[in-house]
Design a protein around this motif. Structure first.
Motif, PDB file in Angstrom:
ATOM      1  N   VAL A 156       0.844  -1.201   0.000  1.00 37.13           N
ATOM      2  CA  VAL A 156       0.000   0.000   0.000  1.00 37.13           C
ATOM      3  C   VAL A 156       0.879   1.252   0.000  1.00 37.13           C
ATOM      4  O   VAL A 156       0.608   2.220  -0.711  1.00 37.13           O
ATOM      5  N   LEU A 157       1.933   1.234   0.812  1.00 40.91           N
ATOM      6  CA  LEU A 157       2.848   2.374   0.834  1.00 40.91           C
ATOM      7  C   LEU A 157       3.481   2.589  -0.532  1.00 40.91           C
ATOM      8  O   LEU A 157       3.652   3.734  -0.979  1.00 40.91           O
ATOM      9  N   ALA A 158       3.824   1.508  -1.216  1.00 39.87           N
ATOM     10  CA  ALA A 158       4.380   1.625  -2.564  1.00 39.87           C
ATOM     11  C   ALA A 158       3.393   2.310  -3.507  1.00 39.87           C
ATOM     12  O   ALA A 158       3.789   3.113  -4.360  1.00 39.87           O
ATOM     13  N   THR A 159       2.114   1.995  -3.364  1.00 40.10           N
ATOM     14  CA  THR A 159       1.085   2.643  -4.177  1.00 40.10           C
ATOM     15  C   THR A 159       1.048   4.139  -3.912  1.00 40.10           C
ATOM     16  O   THR A 159       0.920   4.952  -4.837  1.00 40.10           O
ATOM     17  N   ALA A 160       1.169   4.518  -2.622  1.00 43.56           N
ATOM     18  CA  ALA A 160       1.179   5.938  -2.272  1.00 43.56           C
ATOM     19  C   ALA A 160       2.416   6.629  -2.840  1.00 43.56           C
ATOM     20  O   ALA A 160       2.344   7.780  -3.293  1.00 43.56           O
ATOM     21  N   VAL A 161       3.566   5.939  -2.815  1.00 45.13           N
ATOM     22  CA  VAL A 161       4.794   6.512  -3.376  1.00 45.13           C
ATOM     23  C   VAL A 161       4.619   6.762  -4.872  1.00 45.13           C
ATOM     24  O   VAL A 161       4.974   7.830  -5.391  1.00 45.13           O
ATOM     25  N   THR A 162       4.061   5.803  -5.589  1.00 44.75           N
ATOM     26  CA  THR A 162       3.839   5.964  -7.025  1.00 44.75           C
ATOM     27  C   THR A 162       2.941   7.159  -7.294  1.00 44.75           C
ATOM     28  O   THR A 162       3.179   7.944  -8.222  1.00 44.75           O
ATOM     29  N   SER A 163       1.907   7.324  -6.474  1.00 45.42           N
ATOM     30  CA  SER A 163       1.006   8.460  -6.626  1.00 45.42           C
ATOM     31  C   SER A 163       1.719   9.783  -6.347  1.00 45.42           C
ATOM     32  O   SER A 163       1.427  10.799  -6.974  1.00 45.42           O
ATOM     33  N   ALA A 164       2.684   9.757  -5.393  1.00 43.46           N
ATOM     34  CA  ALA A 164       3.365  10.986  -4.982  1.00 43.46           C
ATOM     35  C   ALA A 164       4.420  11.453  -5.963  1.00 43.46           C
ATOM     36  O   ALA A 164       4.822  12.617  -5.936  1.00 43.46           O
ATOM     37  N   LEU A 165       4.899  10.563  -6.837  1.00 42.80           N
ATOM     38  CA  LEU A 165       5.944  10.953  -7.775  1.00 42.80           C
ATOM     39  C   LEU A 165       5.426  12.024  -8.729  1.00 42.80           C
ATOM     40  O   LEU A 165       4.351  11.881  -9.315  1.00 42.80           O
ATOM     41  N   PRO A 166       6.161  13.108  -8.882  1.00 40.52           N
ATOM     42  CA  PRO A 166       5.699  14.176  -9.777  1.00 40.52           C
ATOM     43  C   PRO A 166       5.678  13.716 -11.227  1.00 40.52           C
ATOM     44  O   PRO A 166       6.389  12.788 -11.622  1.00 40.52           O
TER      45      PRO A 166
END
Length: 237
Positions: A81-91
């Motif tokens: 789930v954290l990986a999904t959030a990281v992908t979303s956060a990438l500009p």
């Protein structure tokens, strides 16, 4: 093997299944998506935050079980789930390369009491998940506490920021390791943003400002842009 002999209830919903995560909760976690979250208005210095769920059950129970009760087998699903959030956060301008996940550190006393560093474990699981998907990244536990802080429980937003300001640093010997890295701060939860703001300040002072921050969950914000997690049990038949 122990789960087959002594079945344990699901840490998320309490369903009597073998293991710490039932199929329904596992499916729920796998279906979460990242989006912009965090307090509104955001405090000065807080990087853009992306999360996957409002801090409510069953996600709340799963995070607490992993952090406080040593349910370490939850690290993989929660790290995903954290990986999904990281992908979303990438500009949108990110083109890959040099991605570094920097976890917000726990107090040394808390790590000793728990017997593990929950955020470091989740960050490593997230990095493995991202690498498997073709987005190579590493974990850089660069932040260090430099003083004791008061318990955040019961403190308002302004008091939390005052309590944490100046509490973290990046040792000088680690500065070269942060050079030319694309940094995403990671934590399990964002509430007032005080911890992430202080972490971003310390990284910026070391010459390595983060691109963004990513968390598994966020407390509800006025803008309401992070969806609540509602657990619906499958009906027989």
């Amino acid at each position: 093997m122990l789960d087959l002999v002594l079945p344990t209830p699901c840490e998320g919903c309490g369903a009597e299944v073998g293991g710490q995560l039932c199929p329904d909760c596992r499916e729920l976690l796998a279906g979460l998506h990242g989006r912009r979250a965090g307090p509104s208005p955001a405090p000065a210095g807080l990087p853009p935050v992306h999360s996957c769920a409002v801090y409510g059950d069953p996600v709340r129970r799963l995070l607490l079980a992993h952090k406080e009760r040593g349910a370490l087998r939850l690290a993989g699903p929660l790290g995903a789930v954290l990986a999904t959030a990281v992908t979303s956060a990438l500009p949108g301008a990110y083109r890959g390369g040099g991605l570094l996940l920097v976890p917000v550190p726990s107090a040394r006393a808390a790590v000793r009491a728990r017997g593990h560093d929950p955020m470091l474990r989740l960050a490593r699981c997230a990095a493995r998940e991202l690498s498997r998907s073709g987005l190579a990244c590493r974990v850089g536990p660069a932040l260090r506490p430099v003083r004791r802080v008061a318990d955040q429980a019961g403190l308002g937003a302004a008091a939390r920021h005052r309590n944490l300001h100046g509490a973290l640093t990046v040792p000088a010997r680690l500065h070269p390791r942060l050079a030319d890295r694309q940094i995403i701060l990671v934590d399990d939860l964002v509430t007032t943003g005080a911890s992430l703001t202080e972490a971003a300040r310390a990284l910026t002072a070391a010459g390595a400002p983060p691109l963004a921050a990513a968390t598994i969950a966020a407390t509800a914000r006025r803008a309401g842009r992070v969806p609540a997690v509602v657990h619906r049990r499958r009906q027989p038949g």
